[in-house]
Structures are given as structure tokens and as C-alpha cells.
Design a protein around this motif. Sequence first.
Motif, mmCIF file in Angstrom:
data_model
loop_
_atom_site.group_PDB
_atom_site.id
_atom_site.type_symbol
_atom_site.label_atom_id
_atom_site.label_comp_id
_atom_site.label_asym_id
_atom_site.label_seq_id
_atom_site.Cartn_x
_atom_site.Cartn_y
_atom_site.Cartn_z
ATOM 1 N N GLY A 235 33.358 5.829 0.483
ATOM 2 C CA GLY A 235 32.598 5.339 -0.666
ATOM 3 C C GLY A 235 33.429 4.540 -1.652
ATOM 4 N N ALA A 236 34.752 4.523 -1.453
ATOM 5 C CA ALA A 236 35.582 3.842 -2.436
ATOM 6 C C ALA A 236 35.842 2.408 -2.001
ATOM 7 N N CYS A 237 35.917 1.518 -2.966
ATOM 8 C CA CYS A 237 36.304 0.153 -2.615
ATOM 9 C C CYS A 237 37.232 -0.354 -3.710
ATOM 10 N N LEU A 238 37.927 -1.434 -3.413
ATOM 11 C CA LEU A 238 38.839 -1.978 -4.412
ATOM 12 C C LEU A 238 38.049 -2.857 -5.373
ATOM 13 N N ARG A 239 38.467 -2.851 -6.634
ATOM 14 C CA ARG A 239 37.838 -3.752 -7.608
ATOM 15 C C ARG A 239 38.916 -4.682 -8.147
ATOM 16 N N PRO A 240 39.188 -5.761 -7.402
ATOM 17 C CA PRO A 240 40.266 -6.650 -7.841
ATOM 18 C C PRO A 240 39.887 -7.429 -9.090
ATOM 19 N N ARG A 241 40.860 -7.570 -9.972
ATOM 20 C CA ARG A 241 40.653 -8.344 -11.205
ATOM 21 C C ARG A 241 41.924 -9.134 -11.474
ATOM 22 N N PRO A 242 41.824 -10.275 -12.148
ATOM 23 C CA PRO A 242 43.056 -11.003 -12.488
ATOM 24 C C PRO A 242 43.932 -10.120 -13.374
ATOM 25 N N THR A 274 59.228 -14.547 -6.160
ATOM 26 C CA THR A 274 58.071 -15.430 -5.949
ATOM 27 C C THR A 274 56.746 -14.730 -6.240
ATOM 28 N N LEU A 275 56.828 -13.554 -6.845
ATOM 29 C CA LEU A 275 55.573 -12.852 -7.186
ATOM 30 C C LEU A 275 54.725 -13.713 -8.117
ATOM 31 N N PRO A 276 53.418 -13.806 -7.868
ATOM 32 C CA PRO A 276 52.598 -14.609 -8.789
ATOM 33 C C PRO A 276 52.588 -13.995 -10.188
ATOM 34 N N GLU A 277 52.496 -14.863 -11.178
ATOM 35 C CA GLU A 277 52.470 -14.408 -12.578
ATOM 36 C C GLU A 277 51.227 -13.546 -12.820
ATOM 37 N N ARG A 278 50.079 -14.067 -12.322
ATOM 38 C CA ARG A 278 48.839 -13.296 -12.418
ATOM 39 C C ARG A 278 48.305 -13.124 -11.002
ATOM 40 N N ALA A 279 47.975 -11.909 -10.651
ATOM 41 C CA ALA A 279 47.475 -11.670 -9.292
ATOM 42 C C ALA A 279 46.107 -11.012 -9.371
ATOM 43 N N CYS A 280 45.381 -11.199 -8.302
ATOM 44 C CA CYS A 280 44.043 -10.642 -8.254
ATOM 45 C C CYS A 280 44.125 -9.283 -7.551
ATOM 46 N N ILE A 281 44.267 -8.224 -8.318
ATOM 47 C CA ILE A 281 44.476 -6.913 -7.699
ATOM 48 C C ILE A 281 43.631 -5.843 -8.400
ATOM 49 N N ASP A 282 43.455 -4.752 -7.700
ATOM 50 C CA ASP A 282 42.883 -3.572 -8.332
ATOM 51 C C ASP A 282 44.071 -2.827 -8.942
ATOM 52 N N ALA A 283 44.325 -3.105 -10.217
ATOM 53 C CA ALA A 283 45.540 -2.594 -10.850
ATOM 54 C C ALA A 283 45.589 -1.070 -10.840
ATOM 55 N N PRO A 396 41.188 -19.977 -5.144
ATOM 56 C CA PRO A 396 39.728 -20.046 -5.167
ATOM 57 C C PRO A 396 39.094 -18.895 -4.397
ATOM 58 N N SER A 397 39.836 -18.358 -3.409
ATOM 59 C CA SER A 397 39.268 -17.273 -2.602
ATOM 60 C C SER A 397 39.236 -15.951 -3.360
ATOM 61 N N CYS A 398 39.892 -15.948 -4.550
ATOM 62 C CA CYS A 398 39.976 -14.692 -5.284
ATOM 63 C C CYS A 398 38.618 -14.331 -5.867
ATOM 64 N N SER A 399 38.047 -13.281 -5.322
ATOM 65 C CA SER A 399 36.698 -12.910 -5.756
ATOM 66 C C SER A 399 36.777 -11.839 -6.830
ATOM 67 N N CYS A 400 37.583 -12.137 -7.843
ATOM 68 C CA CYS A 400 37.817 -11.127 -8.870
ATOM 69 C C CYS A 400 36.632 -10.989 -9.802
ATOM 70 N N GLU A 401 36.503 -9.780 -10.291
ATOM 71 C CA GLU A 401 35.547 -9.594 -11.379
ATOM 72 C C GLU A 401 36.238 -10.097 -12.646
ATOM 73 N N PRO A 402 35.476 -10.544 -13.659
ATOM 74 C CA PRO A 402 36.140 -11.020 -14.874
ATOM 75 C C PRO A 402 36.938 -9.896 -15.532
ATOM 76 N N THR A 403 37.998 -10.285 -16.197
ATOM 77 C CA THR A 403 38.829 -9.288 -16.870
ATOM 78 C C THR A 403 38.083 -8.705 -18.047
ATOM 79 N N GLU A 404 38.270 -7.427 -18.220
ATOM 80 C CA GLU A 404 37.667 -6.819 -19.399
ATOM 81 C C GLU A 404 38.512 -7.190 -20.605
ATOM 82 N N ALA A 405 37.865 -7.432 -21.703
ATOM 83 C CA ALA A 405 38.630 -7.759 -22.903
ATOM 84 C C ALA A 405 39.510 -6.561 -23.249
ATOM 85 N N ASP A 406 40.671 -6.874 -23.769
ATOM 86 C CA ASP A 406 41.524 -5.756 -24.188
ATOM 87 C C ASP A 406 40.798 -4.956 -25.244
#
Length: 540
Positions: A235-242, A274-283, A396-406
Motif C-alpha cells: 500500500g505504500a508508494c513514494l511521493r517524490p517532491r523537488p 555531481t549530485l544535483p542541487e535539487r532532486a526529485c525525491i521522497d525526502a 521534464p520526466s520528474c513527476s513531482c508533486e509541488p513543494t509544500e510551502a515552508d
Amino acid sequence: FNESGQRSGGLIVFQPPTEQPGIDERLHQREAELAASERRLREMAEAIDQVFWSRNADNQIDFINSAYERVWGRSRASLYEDPGSFLEAIHPEDYERVKETLHAVWSQPGRARTLQYRIIRPDGAVRWIEDRQYALPTQDERKARAVGTALDITEHMETRRGLEEANQAKTEFLNAVNHDLRTPLNAIIGFTELLSKSELDEIQQRYLALCRSGAHRMLELVETLSDLARLNTGGACLRPRPTPLHSFLDEHREHLAVQAAEKGIAFHWQVDETLPERACIDATRFSQVLLNLTQNAIKFTDEGSVQVKLRREGGHQFRLTVVDTGPGIDRADQARIFQPFERGGTPSTRRPGSGLGLSICQRLGRLMGGELTVTSKAGQGSAFHATVELPPASEPSCSCEPTEADDPAETTMAASGLEILIAEDEPVNALLMQTLLERAGARVTVVEDGQWAIATWQHLCPDLMFMDASMPRLDGIQALEAIRRIEQEEGRQRTPIVLVTAHDAETDHPRIQQADADTRVQKPLSERPLMQILQSLASG
Ligand code: ADP
């Protein structure tokens, strides 16, 4: 030819005509040999457990062994007489599938097809069959034959079903425990939080701090259990976000370095440039794996060092390796420790722990795109490896959900003058929310079920409503639907409604996901998330 005139070197030897038996005699001998060979084949076929058969292109059975009678509970003679009785025995739900396969085998001779289906025996018993069949390649259509085997796999299927049911029951049990533990924890955490803001002497403060940290530890355990239950059921899935990857990693490095220093061991940190500055991950999930592996390494290492490495493997794939100079893990333990609740070592060498961390990390590792593995030898330290995808957030392939405001928070009077309605059947939770909201300046009304909630909402016209999802009589979602309907019908202004859920599994339920609430929160509710909700309401 050899001296006695026998076949030699692959050549055929002519026998002197005088020694050759007559044609009849030779035919007779050949027939006897054939009969003996066929008898041997039949004996072999009769001796095996599987049903073994051969049929022609008209579906006429040429041969079937006696296992058929045992498995199908019908006589072979009846099948020879009426080949259609084979299909008649197939379970109605599997019938079409089996019929299609019986035809399909002829289209590609030599290609085996395997299928599983149920049959119904004359006594009504249902058996599961695994069937494997193929057509023998031939040029001559008249000689076309298909052969196959059928194995009774009923016991195997029942065991599998039993395991699935047990797994399901375990998950339901975990969810129930999770719910029942969260409710009182909700009260403990909330009220200790309130209590800590009152006037207390030093000793009271200390006792209260212990209560709070104990309750938080317990909540962590409840969360771990619920995580495991969700990962087990898929039932769990990743929720990648920038995510700002560099600062994310820096925070982890600092936090872990402090823990290593407290244990007096060296801490090395090597991340790929070479790590990207911002990555699309489930932090949250990435953090869970990184922390779990590294904190284990620190926990088990008393001397030497712990090293964390993050190296590019290719594309956006990175390999996370956590190496330590701790006690190592022997082969037998390596095979067990990824199982839930399994801990290695002996009671005397064990460190505190639930035995859940690695099993969760392994399931998360798979979601992130790789297997979690360990290389270790007893007495020589350990290295845990995981593969993680870290695509740049700009892809462009990054299907991230928008970042939540701090989240800003902490305005004590955030609810000043607001009329708030709480629908919550659990009195302690209701009291806690009421107290927190009243402290923030709100006027609060509490109701205990969905029906009452609708009635009160109609005359109170609150500025905000908290609706518990599961309540007696009419639950929160039904009440929410009713309120939205009335708003539409009567052209009333939309009331902001916060749906309050008990636990993760409940939050993931499609009814909750689809409910027309303005936001959702999960229990236990503490001051911070409540204030955030009030602030976001005020700002928009
Ligand atoms: P916990 O640490 O809570 O017991 P884990 O699932 O994280 O649960 O780990 C399971 C077991 O694996 C531990 O109890 C320990 O025996 C072994 N283990 C994990 N990491 C290490 C390590 N770095 N060095 C030695 N043993 C380890």
C-alpha cells in the motif's frame, strides 16, 4: 566390418543370407520389441504422479495415464469415449481460458503453455490444476499431436491462500493496534504539551520531559509498525517532491556526526560532487533509509569509524554505502536480519532495537529502485548498500508533486475570534483540541457524531470545522458529503472543513482521499499542525 560381420564404425553390415530369419519372423520380432517398448513407456507413465496425456487435432485422447482417475475422479474409459467430458469438468470461471489454450497450442507447435485452473470432480470437490502442454512439431497434419501434463496443486494453492489471509489478518491487526494506541497517545502528548506551558517547578518539568520523550518514542514505534503493515500490503508508494538535496544531506551529516562523536568514533562523509542541487525525491523515505543504516552502524560500532558514501552508479542512480568497523554480522544472521522483528547476535551482544528497521529499509529500497544488501564478516565490520534514484528536479520526466510551502507557525492567537466546530466522538481528543483552540482565541463547540455535526453546523455557521473521519451513527465523511450538498442546494458559503484521521492506513483509504475536505490531519493532533491550519486558513 569387424570379424564377425557385425555393424562397425557406424556402417551397416550385411548378414550372410543363410543366417537371416524369414520376413514373418523378423516382423514378429519387431512387433514384440515395439510392444515391449510401449509397455515400458506405459508402465513409466502409470507410475508418475502427474496426469500425462496425448491428444490428436480432433481433441481425441490417444493416451492418458491412471493419475487422471485419481485427480479428476473420473474413469479413463469415460474420457476416451467422450473427449468433451474433459472440458465439462472445468470450473465455469476458468472454462473459457482453458478452451482458448487448448486451441492456441496448435498455432505454435513446440511452444509450451502453462496455465492454472480449477476442475470440479463428480463428488463436487474442487481441485486446482497446473497444466502444461504443447503441440509436437510435425509436417504431416494428420499426425498432429499435442501432449501435456497436469499436476494437482490444490494443497499448494490452499497454503498460498492461507498465507495471504494470514498476512491480511496481520495487517488488519496492526492497523487496529495502531489506531488504539494512537488515541491514548494523542491525549498523553497533547496534555503533556499543555501542562509543560503551565507553572511547574524544576522536578516537575523534568518528570514531564520524561513523559513526553517516552510518549514520542512510543509514537515512533507505532509509526514504524504501521509503516511495515503498509509496506507489506504493497500500500505504500513514494511521493517524490523537488528537494534541495545538498542542504537535505548537510542536515543529515551534521545530525549523524553529532551522534558518532557522542560515541567517540570517527565519522566520514563522502558524497558525489555531481549530485544535483535539487532532486526529485521522497525526502522522508530517503531520510528513513539513510538514518536507519547510519544509526545502526553507529549503534553497533564501539571503536573505529562509520563512513557514509553516495556515489553515482550511472544515469540518475546513486549507490548509498554505509561502512562500519563494528562487530560484523555472521552468515546466518545476514540471512535473517532483513525479516521483520529479527535481530542478530545473542542476547548478550544485542543492542536495544525492535528488529524492524532493516525490513522497512529493504522494502523502501525496492520502491526506490534497488535491493538493500549487506557485505560483512563476523569481527570485521559491515557494509550496507542501497541504490537510490536522484533525478534532478529540473528533469521534464520528474513527476513531482509541488513543494509544500515552508511552514511558519507559532502564533498563539491564530484563532482569535473564530467560531470553530469540532465533531469528535473521543472525549479526550475533543477536550485536547478544544483546549488548544481556545488557547489560540477561538470559540469552540464540540459535538459527538455526524448527525449532530450537521445540525449544529446549520445553525452555528462556523468559520472552521474539524471533522473526525470515523464516528458512530453518521461518520465524518458522510456528514461532510451532506454538508457540501446542503451548501450547494442552499447556495451557502463553503465552510472550511478539516478531516481528522486516526492513522496512515485510514488516510490512504480512497473514501478519505476523495472526500471534499479542505485539508486532512492525522492524530495525534498537537499544537503546531493546528496552528499551521489556522494560519493557512487566515492567509487564504
Ligand atoms: P534493530 O536495529 O532495531 O534491532 P534492524 O532491523 O535495524 O533492527 O537490524 C536488525 C539486526 O541487524 C540488528 O539487531 C543487528 O543484529 C543487525 N545489524 C544491523 N546493522 C548492523 C551493523 N551495522 N552492524 C552489526 N549488526 C547490525
